[in-house]
Design a protein around this motif. Sequence first.
Motif: not given
Length: 83
Positions: A8-14, A30-32, A57-63
Motif C-alpha cells: 500500500t502507499n497509505d502509511q496509516l492503512l499499512g 514491514t518494508q518500505k 509499505s510492503e507487509l511480509w508474513l514470516i511464516h
Amino acid sequence: MASKIYTTNDQLLGSYLRNLLESAGYSVLTQKTRVEPAQSVSQAGIQSVHGTLDWYSELWLIHDADLASAQQVLQQALSRESA
C-alpha cells in the motif's frame, strides 16, 4: 521463507493492517520501497518530474504456513474499511 502479503502507499492503512495481523498472532515485517515519481511530457516535449518520491509499505508474513488464514484476516478488514 517470508511471503509478501500486501502493498500500500497509505502509511496509516499499512500500520493498521500490520497491527491487526500482529494482534491476531501473525509475525509480520514491514518494508518500505521507493517508487519513482510520475513523469509527464510538457507542451515543449520535455519530460518533467512532478511531486516528490513516493513510498510504498510492503507487509511480509514470516511464516508461509499462515498465508491463507492471514490473507483471510486482511480481506475481512479491507472489506469492512470499504463499506
